[in-house]
Design an enzyme around this catalytic site. Structure first.
Site, PDB file in Angstrom:
ATOM      1  N   ASN A 110       1.215  -1.347  -0.504  1.00  0.00           N
ATOM      2  CA  ASN A 110      -0.044  -0.057   0.141  1.00  0.00           C
ATOM      3  C   ASN A 110       0.983   1.019   0.233  1.00  0.00           C
ATOM      4  OD1 ASN A 110      -1.917  -2.211   0.177  1.00  0.00           O
ATOM      5  ND2 ASN A 110      -2.928  -1.188   2.214  1.00  0.00           N
ATOM      6  N   THR A 155     -15.563  38.515 -30.774  1.00  0.00           N
ATOM      7  CA  THR A 155     -16.317  37.418 -29.370  1.00  0.00           C
ATOM      8  C   THR A 155     -17.528  37.573 -30.026  1.00  0.00           C
ATOM      9  OG1 THR A 155     -17.871  40.158 -29.850  1.00  0.00           O
ATOM     10  CG2 THR A 155     -14.978  39.605 -28.285  1.00  0.00           C
ATOM     11  N   HIS A 156     -17.551  36.366 -30.235  1.00  0.00           N
ATOM     12  CA  HIS A 156     -19.192  35.548 -29.996  1.00  0.00           C
ATOM     13  C   HIS A 156     -19.076  35.008 -31.923  1.00  0.00           C
ATOM     14  CE1 HIS A 156     -21.490  37.804 -27.033  1.00  0.00           C
ATOM     15  NE2 HIS A 156     -20.352  38.922 -27.059  1.00  0.00           N
ATOM     16  N   LYS A 283      -8.271  17.247 -51.578  1.00  0.00           N
ATOM     17  CA  LYS A 283      -8.740  17.218 -50.196  1.00  0.00           C
ATOM     18  C   LYS A 283      -7.394  17.628 -48.835  1.00  0.00           C
ATOM     19  CE  LYS A 283     -11.753  18.197 -47.744  1.00  0.00           C
ATOM     20  NZ  LYS A 283     -12.659  16.721 -47.048  1.00  0.00           N
ATOM     21  N   ASN A 285      -6.929  17.756 -45.134  1.00  0.00           N
ATOM     22  CA  ASN A 285      -7.173  17.512 -43.599  1.00  0.00           C
ATOM     23  C   ASN A 285      -6.620  17.989 -42.864  1.00  0.00           C
ATOM     24  OD1 ASN A 285      -9.667  17.425 -45.212  1.00  0.00           O
ATOM     25  ND2 ASN A 285      -9.174  15.135 -45.277  1.00  0.00           N
ATOM     26  N   GLU A 290      -7.228  18.120 -35.286  1.00  0.00           N
ATOM     27  CA  GLU A 290      -8.373  17.268 -34.881  1.00  0.00           C
ATOM     28  C   GLU A 290      -8.530  16.224 -33.863  1.00  0.00           C
ATOM     29  OE1 GLU A 290     -11.278  17.090 -39.012  1.00  0.00           O
ATOM     30  OE2 GLU A 290      -9.682  16.104 -39.016  1.00  0.00           O
ATOM     31  N   GLN A 322      -6.618   0.288  -7.240  1.00  0.00           N
ATOM     32  CA  GLN A 322      -5.582  -0.151  -8.523  1.00  0.00           C
ATOM     33  C   GLN A 322      -6.233   0.595  -9.741  1.00  0.00           C
ATOM     34  OE1 GLN A 322      -4.547  -4.112  -8.009  1.00  0.00           O
ATOM     35  NE2 GLN A 322      -5.708  -4.453  -9.808  1.00  0.00           N
TER      36      GLN A 322
HETATM   37  N1  ARG Z   1      -1.221  -3.341  -6.967  1.00  0.00           N
HETATM   38  C1  ARG Z   1      -2.124  -2.298  -5.889  1.00  0.00           C
HETATM   39  C2  ARG Z   1      -2.676  -1.425  -6.293  1.00  0.00           C
HETATM   40  O1  ARG Z   1      -2.329  -1.254  -7.218  1.00  0.00           O
HETATM   41  C3  ARG Z   1      -1.427  -2.670  -5.434  1.00  0.00           C
HETATM   42  C4  ARG Z   1      -1.190  -2.225  -3.477  1.00  0.00           C
HETATM   43  C5  ARG Z   1      -2.040  -3.506  -3.254  1.00  0.00           C
HETATM   44  N2  ARG Z   1      -2.596  -4.231  -2.147  1.00  0.00           N
HETATM   45  C6  ARG Z   1      -3.114  -4.483  -1.176  1.00  0.00           C
HETATM   46  N3  ARG Z   1      -2.724  -4.699  -0.001  1.00  0.00           N
HETATM   47  N4  ARG Z   1      -3.961  -5.320  -1.800  1.00  0.00           N
HETATM   48  O2  ARG Z   1      -3.012  -0.950  -5.891  1.00  0.00           O
END
Ligand code: ARG
Length: 472
Positions: A110, A155-156, A283, A285, A290, A322
């Site tokens: 995490n 403008t406009h 043409k 383009n 775009e 994720q």
């Molecule tokens: N692949 C996970 C993500 O992008 C990494 C963290 C995973 N953490 C967990 N507690 N499963 O968030």
């Protein structure tokens, strides 16, 4: 070995197993994952969890991984890796043996993903700001080359007042420089290091967070482990700034499309950035323009996708997070590909200055200047406006311009008109009355060009200094 299989008695459903992986897209974070892992390994050594030999072996393993990927991208082919964190652990163990399993001591994926993403966004911000400096450089070059040539300002989408072509081009520079500022601001807020935040409550080992932050070029460690592991504001902020940048590019593209049409005839599309039609031989383009306008849709969509993914999440980490990666990568890739092409287009497009200048001299764009002439001779502004409006109405009936009205006719509308009125209607008199900072008087525009050049230079210097610091 999986990173979490111990408590499971049954295997995962194979389709679910494949579906929940992020390695297909988070593999691009490998270099940041390696850098963050090296910083973590050093902290583990200081905390007494790794011996010197183990540290050296882990650092060498991580470095080797980086080299292997550089030498052959197929090193990343691994159908079993769950994500980039799992991949690094697997490969490290394959390279250096079981010591590799020590790297994960006291940390969580995490905090790792939060760190990798911050490093990624930081690097992209630096690249984008560089691209913005190049784009603004190209715009200001064109502004300078345009010298004193004029065009209508609208403008406009109706002809409003004449301006210098340079003044019009510098309007875009202002927008893009603001986008550059917003990116810098986003960078300033994100440049804090989540390492040592653990899964949610902080690290389980006494890791030197300040040292890890410094090693990775962050300003300081993040202040709260719950926030650090669940915060993706910086991704959203980046995506939103990207949306604004894309929106500016899209408005620019739209205007170039209009101006390059035969109806306007102000700009010749550069062949190198245009395509033809398979059916209509004549043409040419404006495809680049775009696509810039079209791709803006997905960049705006990415902002919405991110806000929607985040809006209902309780603290702290949830796997939903994720889902913030792909919109981020898509917005950054799209912009990083688009900006140099836009700069290339700008350098090679041809401006039809004669047509622009001609357009700037008809359609009563001197009417406000005409009213100002009266104001300067004591006529109250509202009455001056009415009077010139009446003169315009006469001209419209007669299909002529103000300068073609006789002095007697004009004086029948207001006795304040004099012979010198005709001079005040000329294009350069009209341009010259906007003689305030930010106005289109030629001297003001020349001044603005100089100022803008030095702002672009400061931007380049700042990006250079920040990049040097980040990679130190
Ligand atoms: N692949 C996970 C993500 O992008 C990494 C963290 C995973 N953490 C967990 N507690 N499963 O968030």
């Amino acid at each position: 070995m999986k990173m979490w299989s111990g408590r499971f008695r049954q295997p995962l459903d194979p389709d679910f197993e494949r579906w929940q992986r992020s390695f297909d897209f988070d593999r691009r974070l490998l270099r940041y994952e390696l850098a963050a892992s090296s910083a973590h390994a050093q902290a583990l050594k200081t905390a007494g969890v790794l011996s010197s030999d183990e540290l050296i072996s882990i650092l060498q393993g991580l470095e080797q991984m980086g080299e292997r990927v550089k030498a052959s991208p197929s090193f990343l082919d691994d159908p079993e890796a769950e994500d980039v964190h799992h991949f690094v652990e697997k490969r490290l163990v394959a390279l250096i043996g079981e010591t590799g399993y020590k790297l994960h001591s006291g940390r969580s994926r995490n905090e790792q993903i939060a760190t990798d993403l911050r490093l990624y966004v930081r690097a992209v911000v630096d690249q984008l700001r560089q691209e913005i400096a190049d784009l603004c450089g190209a715009l200001v070059d064109r502004a300078e080359q345009a010298t004193d040539s004029a065009m209508p300002a609208y403008t406009h989408l109706q002809r409003a007042e004449p301006v210098l072509v340079g003044h019009w081009l510098l309007a875009y520079v202002e927008m893009f420089l603001r986008d550059g500022d917003r990116l810098a601001d986003c960078r300033r807020r994100l440049n804090l290091c989540p390492l040592g935040s653990g899964a949610v409550a902080g690290a389980t080992l006494p890791l030197d967070r300040a040292c890890m932050a410094q090693t990775l070029g962050f300003d300081a460690p993040t202040a709260n482990s719950i926030d650090a592991t669940s915060d993706r504001d910086f991704v959203l902020e980046f995506a939103n700034v990207s949306s604004l940048l894309a929106l500016h590019l899209s408005r620019w593209a739209e205007e170039m499309i209009l101006f390059s049409s035969q109806e306007y005839g102000f700009i010749a599309l550069p062949e190198a950035y245009s395509t033809g039609s398979s059916a209509m031989p004549q043409k040419k383009n404006p495809d680049l323009l775009e696509l810039v306008r079209g791709k803006t849709g997905r960049i705006l969509g990415n902002s919405i996708a991110l806000m929607t993914a985040l809006k209902g999440l309780p603290l702290a980490y949830n796997k939903d997070l994720q889902e913030t990666q792909e919109p981020l990568f898509d917005s950054s890739d799209t912009l990083l590909q688009m900006l140099p092409l836009v700069t290339g287009w700008l350098k090679s497009a041809e401006f039809h200055h004669e047509a622009m200048q001609k357009a700037a001299q008809s359609g009563f764009m001197n009417a406000w200047a005409a009213a100002t002439y009266l104001v300067q001779r004591g006529v109250p502004s509202r009455l001056a406006h009415e009077c010139v409006g009446k003169a315009v109405a006469v001209c419209l009936e007669r299909n002529c311009e103000l300068k073609e009205m006789s002095l007697e006719e004009l004086q029948s509308l207001s006795p304040a008109f004099g012979q010198d009125f005709y001079k005040s209607l000329e294009l350069f008199s009209v341009l010259a009355i906007h003689d305030v900072a930010g106005g289109t008087a030629p001297a003001r525009v020349r001044q603005a060009i100089t100022t803008v050049r030095s702002r672009i230079e400061s931007l380049r210097e700042e990006v250079h200094a920040q990049e040097t610091h980040a990679h130190a």
